[in-house]
Every structure is written in structure tokens, then in C-alpha cells.
Design a protein around this motif. Structure first.
Motif, mmCIF file in Angstrom:
data_model
loop_
_atom_site.group_PDB
_atom_site.id
_atom_site.type_symbol
_atom_site.label_atom_id
_atom_site.label_comp_id
_atom_site.label_asym_id
_atom_site.label_seq_id
_atom_site.Cartn_x
_atom_site.Cartn_y
_atom_site.Cartn_z
ATOM 1 N N GLU A 86 0.823 -1.211 0.000
ATOM 2 C CA GLU A 86 0.000 0.000 0.000
ATOM 3 C C GLU A 86 0.853 1.256 0.000
ATOM 4 O OE1 GLU A 86 -2.627 -0.023 3.346
ATOM 5 O OE2 GLU A 86 -3.904 -1.573 2.485
ATOM 6 N N ASP A 87 0.347 2.268 -0.686
ATOM 7 C CA ASP A 87 0.937 3.602 -0.615
ATOM 8 C C ASP A 87 -0.011 4.420 0.242
ATOM 9 O OD1 ASP A 87 1.910 6.142 -0.877
ATOM 10 O OD2 ASP A 87 1.830 6.197 -3.057
ATOM 11 N N THR A 89 0.517 7.251 1.741
ATOM 12 C CA THR A 89 0.690 8.697 1.669
ATOM 13 C C THR A 89 -0.094 9.318 0.527
ATOM 14 O OG1 THR A 89 2.896 8.433 2.601
ATOM 15 C CG2 THR A 89 2.403 10.531 1.535
ATOM 16 N N GLU A 90 -0.009 8.750 -0.634
ATOM 17 C CA GLU A 90 -0.622 9.352 -1.824
ATOM 18 C C GLU A 90 -2.126 9.577 -1.685
ATOM 19 O OE1 GLU A 90 -0.821 11.385 -5.257
ATOM 20 O OE2 GLU A 90 1.000 10.763 -4.216
ATOM 21 N N PRO A 91 -2.909 8.612 -1.194
ATOM 22 C CA PRO A 91 -4.346 8.876 -1.042
ATOM 23 C C PRO A 91 -4.643 10.037 -0.082
ATOM 24 C CG PRO A 91 -3.918 6.532 -0.869
ATOM 25 C CD PRO A 91 -2.589 7.224 -0.879
ATOM 26 N N VAL A 93 -2.615 12.669 0.465
ATOM 27 C CA VAL A 93 -2.240 13.887 -0.256
ATOM 28 C C VAL A 93 -3.338 14.249 -1.253
ATOM 29 C CG1 VAL A 93 -0.587 14.872 -1.896
ATOM 30 C CG2 VAL A 93 0.229 13.570 0.080
ATOM 31 N N GLU A 94 -3.855 13.269 -1.984
ATOM 32 C CA GLU A 94 -4.926 13.532 -2.947
ATOM 33 C C GLU A 94 -6.169 14.061 -2.256
ATOM 34 O OE1 GLU A 94 -5.680 10.123 -5.425
ATOM 35 O OE2 GLU A 94 -3.571 9.981 -6.011
ATOM 36 N N ARG A 97 -5.581 17.676 -1.251
ATOM 37 C CA ARG A 97 -5.616 18.553 -2.416
ATOM 38 C C ARG A 97 -7.031 18.780 -2.920
ATOM 39 N NH1 ARG A 97 -0.303 15.974 -5.201
ATOM 40 N NH2 ARG A 97 1.198 17.320 -4.169
#
Length: 102
Positions: A86-87, A89-91, A93-94, A97
Motif C-alpha cells: 500500500e501507498d 501517503t498518496e491517497p 495527499v490527494e 488537495r
């Protein structure tokens, strides 16, 4: 280590699952009963042992069940592998934003 015993807070539960070994949840308050139950529902450990019912004998029994039940270790390893992919961080950050700006 063969298993982890913890209070089943969200962060500690995540760390236990990332370790890939069975977890014994001993919830005390707030969200901990939820996460301890989630561990059991996912098959990565025995049913929670609420702090108010904690005794040396019950804790010993829960630990013994955790390390002697092969399916707990198997499921814990499966979950750890999935978490490792799993990532996280990216979800987040999205989502940040996507929040409306002033």
C-alpha cells in the motif's frame, strides 16, 4: 517474535499487522475495542481480551492460542504483505488537495 500483545490502538494495531505475526488485543478504552475486534475478524489473532477481564491466566491462554493457531500466523503474513504494497501517503495527499480552498 511469535506474536504481539498490545492495547489495540489504531497505530499499534497497524504496527502489529505490519509485523506479520498474530496479535493479542487487550483494549482499554475509546477506539481500542474496535481495532482489537478487527484483528480477530481479519483472522490475525484471537478474540480481544478486555483489560477489565485481564488476568495472568487469561493472557497466557490468549498468547498460547495466538502462537498455536497456524491460521493466525498465515493470515497475519498475508495482511503484512498487503500492507507493504500500500501507498498510504498518496491517497491522503490527494484527499487534502481535493479539499476546497478559502
Amino acid at each position: 517474535m511469535a506474536a504481539v500483545v498490545h492495547h489495540a490502538g489504531a497505530g499499534t494495531t497497524a504496527a502489529g499487522l505490519r509485523a506479520g505475526v498474530p496479535s493479542v488485543g487487550v483494549p482499554v478504552y475509546t477506539d481500542q475495542p474496535l481495532w482489537a475486534s478487527r484483528i480477530a475478524n481479519l483472522g490475525a489473532g484471537p478474540q480481544p481480551l478486555p483489560y477489565k477481564k485481564l488476568t495472568p491466566e487469561r493472557l497466557g491462554d490468549a498468547i498460547a492460542e495466538a502462537v498455536r493457531t497456524p491460521s493466525y500466523a498465515q493470515q497475519a503474513q498475508i495482511l503484512a504483505a498487503a500492507i507493504a504494497k500500500e501507498d498510504g501517503t498518496e491517497p491522503v495527499v490527494e484527499a487534502l488537495r481535493a479539499l476546497p480552498s478559502k
